[in-house]
Design an enzyme around this catalytic site. Structure first.
Site, PDB file in Angstrom:
ATOM      1  N   LYS A  74       0.850  -1.201   0.000  1.00 59.35           N
ATOM      2  CA  LYS A  74       0.000   0.000   0.000  1.00 59.35           C
ATOM      3  C   LYS A  74       0.881   1.245   0.000  1.00 59.35           C
ATOM      4  O   LYS A  74       1.908   1.280   0.690  1.00 59.35           O
ATOM      5  CB  LYS A  74      -0.908  -0.047   1.237  1.00 59.35           C
ATOM      6  CG  LYS A  74      -1.983   1.027   1.285  1.00 59.35           C
ATOM      7  CD  LYS A  74      -2.879   0.823   2.512  1.00 59.35           C
ATOM      8  CE  LYS A  74      -3.984   1.853   2.602  1.00 59.35           C
ATOM      9  NZ  LYS A  74      -4.882   1.602   3.754  1.00 59.35           N
ATOM     10  N   SER A 149      -9.692   1.550   2.843  1.00 54.50           N
ATOM     11  CA  SER A 149      -8.875   2.357   1.960  1.00 54.50           C
ATOM     12  C   SER A 149      -7.800   1.557   1.224  1.00 54.50           C
ATOM     13  O   SER A 149      -7.210   2.067   0.284  1.00 54.50           O
ATOM     14  CB  SER A 149      -8.201   3.466   2.760  1.00 54.50           C
ATOM     15  OG  SER A 149      -7.328   2.911   3.731  1.00 54.50           O
ATOM     16  N   SER A 173      -9.719  -0.814   7.012  1.00 52.59           N
ATOM     17  CA  SER A 173      -9.222  -0.637   5.653  1.00 52.59           C
ATOM     18  C   SER A 173      -8.576  -1.853   4.994  1.00 52.59           C
ATOM     19  O   SER A 173      -8.326  -1.831   3.795  1.00 52.59           O
ATOM     20  CB  SER A 173      -8.236   0.528   5.610  1.00 52.59           C
ATOM     21  OG  SER A 173      -8.960   1.719   5.545  1.00 52.59           O
TER      22      SER A 173
HETATM   23  N1  GLN Z   1     -12.945   4.035   6.566  1.00 51.69           N
HETATM   24  C1  GLN Z   1     -12.300   4.328   7.787  1.00 51.69           C
HETATM   25  C2  GLN Z   1     -11.848   5.762   7.801  1.00 51.69           C
HETATM   26  O1  GLN Z   1     -11.991   6.393   6.823  1.00 51.69           O
HETATM   27  C3  GLN Z   1     -11.148   3.402   8.003  1.00 51.69           C
HETATM   28  C4  GLN Z   1      -9.951   3.757   7.228  1.00 51.69           C
HETATM   29  C5  GLN Z   1      -8.759   2.884   7.526  1.00 51.69           C
HETATM   30  O2  GLN Z   1      -8.877   1.846   8.146  1.00 51.69           O
HETATM   31  N2  GLN Z   1      -7.610   3.360   7.124  1.00 51.69           N
HETATM   32  O3  GLN Z   1     -11.359   6.247   8.760  1.00 51.69           O
END
Ligand code: GLN
Length: 486
Positions: A74, A149, A173
């Site tokens: 990532k 994400s 994410s």
């Molecule tokens: N969707 C969640 C957020 O936007 C989790 C994101 C993540 O785990 N990086 O905070």
């Protein structure tokens, strides 16, 4: 060679037996990337093919543990000499001078970094649509999002243009995109994988995780990237001498050795088709010996707002460092004062969602609201943790949907932040408590993958992976289903 069914385990076995096979594998892999990647946009940066093959073949010849295994990473995890953008314009030219510890471990064990995968800007989002580099598309349906994400990491594995990948999981994410793409996504206990080199979003919740085609593959890579790291004081040595991989393969463990619980609040508002798929799977597990009970935990309703308050507060502080001075984009500072200069850089460098969170986070931490929001959220976090650790002790692992719906269409959620945040209702609990959680493919609803989530107390990683492995044996692994691409 067909690479659709080659995961980590198969790769390592083939590569160690025959280094020549490695160059054939890589040429098929890069050919497939050439065909499939333009459709899904899962990578921001790709490794140079020639260098990657050369490295991999050498590594296989040296009989290293990973034998040249390509790993997609990532793009918020630092890679020495390879651009790391966080999906943001503000870091569009940032090349880290060092490797994240997880990346370093992969390299030291003979793995090869295949490329850097797309993500929501600074990992803030659940659909991979907030990336400055354009959205990633779901390999199962190109009109739909892959989740986020870590959407690029999940889509690349689902599309078979990476056998395995690293993601990060602050509130789901890794698991959310795994569930939307029919892959396995694992977030370990906070600290099991070092966060050194993971570019911070919300430090008390952030954790590096792994996305793969099977539980076995996850365990293989976890053995490499886990461990205490002097560079991350929150990292821990997992208290077990045995490797994750060899212990999940332990033939003495049956489904009947585990207990699981359904929390009724986590099944409320779940799409009826998702519910049907998962309930059928749970029925099957029960008839194979898994003991399943059901309880209510009313406090769990507070998990989502608590998560967002803490995440935004920490984000506003972590992202203060992007000023256009130390790294990332910069402009000619002459003629303006530093306040104007910073706001100009931040104004053009950050996207809408990131700005929204910095503003909300600063508000949450400001005088007068600190007690009302932030302190209250910390207290609820502690209460939730106490309550859940007791539930785990009494009833075993929590089984739930990973996401309340299957993958939405592009554009469907992005304009309504509350709708977007609601996607995380099932996943944030594990981050607040700090325990491990995994999403395994459980079937399809309307042609789209559905994920089953297991969540457990801190340091139950080994048992959780063993349970997930047994579940996979019964319901089948995602490895057998490849999306119709390429
Ligand atoms: N969707 C969640 C957020 O936007 C989790 C994101 C993540 O785990 N990086 O905070």
């Amino acid at each position: 060679m067909r690479i659709e069914h080659i995961g980590v385990a198969e790769y390592i076995e083939n590569a160690r037996n025959d280094p020549e096979w490695v160059s054939e594998y890589y040429s098929v892999l890069f050919e497939r990337i050439g065909k499939v990647e333009p459709e899904i946009n899962s990578y921001i940066t790709l490794a140079d093919p020639e260098k990657a093959v050369k490295n991999a073949v050498e590594s296989a010849k040296r009989k290293t543990t990973l034998a040249g295994l390509p790993v997609a990473v990532k793009d918020n995890i630092s890679t020495k000499g390879m651009k790391t953008t966080c999906g943001s314009r503000i870091l569009s030219n940032y090349v880290p001078p060092y490797d994240a510890t997880a990346v370093r471990s992969i390299k030291e064990h003979g793995g090869v970094i295949l490329g850097k995968t797309n993500l929501d800007e600074f990992a803030m989002g659940s659909t991979t649509e907030t990336s400055f580099y354009g959205p990633t598309r779901n390999p199962w349906d190109l009109d739909r999002v892959p989740g986020g994400s870590s959407g690029g990491s999940a889509a690349a594995v689902a599309a078979r243009i990476a056998p395995v990948s690293l993601g990060s999981d602050t509130g789901g994410s890794v698991r959310n995109p795994a569930s939307f793409t029919g892959t396995v996504g694992f977030k370990p206990t906070y600290g099991v994988i070092s966060r050194y080199g993971l570019i911070a979003y919300a430090s008390s919740l952030d954790q590096i995780g792994i996305i793969g085609l099977s539980v076995e593959d996850i365990a293989l890579l976890l053995d490499i990237v886990s461990g205490e790291d002097p560079r991350d004081s929150t990292s821990i040595a997992y208290p077990s001498a045995k490797s994750f991989y060899s212990s999940i393969k332990d033939g003495d463990r049956y489904l009947g050795d585990f207990k699981a619980v359904l929390v009724s609040e986590m099944w409320r508002g779940v799409d009826p088709d998702v519910n049907t798929v998962l309930k059928a799977v749970i029925g099957k597990l029960e008839s194979n010996g898994l003991e399943v009970t059901e309880i209510s935990i009313p406090e769990i309703e507070y998990a989502l707002p608590t998560y967002y308050i803490i995440a935004m507060a920490e984000a506003s502080s972590n992202l203060a460092r992007y000023s256009g001075m130390l790294f990332g984009i910069s402009k000619d500072p002459s003629g303006v004062d530093w306040v104007k200069y910073y706001s100009r850089i931040r104004g053009i460098g950050f996207g809408r969602e990131v700005k929204r969170r910095i503003i909300l986070g600063s508000y949450i931490l400001s005088e007068g609201f600190f007690d009302q929001y932030y302190l209250k959220a910390l207290k609820i976090r502690r209460l939730l943790k106490q309550r859940l650790v007791k539930v785990y002790g009494d009833h075993g692992f929590i089984i739930s949907p990973t996401t309340p719906i299957t993958a939405p269409r592009l554009g469907e959620n992005i304009d309504d932040p509350l709708k977007l945040y609601a996607l995380d209702v099932e996943t944030v609990v594990a981050n607040l408590v700090g325990g491990p959680s995994i999403s395994v493919p459980a079937g399809f609803a309307g042609g789209l993958p559905v994920g089953l989530q297991i969540t457990g107390p801190p340091l139950s990683d080994l048992d959780m992976l063993a349970l997930a492995y047994r579940i996979e044996e019964i319901i089948g692994s995602g490895k057998t289903h490849a999306p119709p691409l390429g």
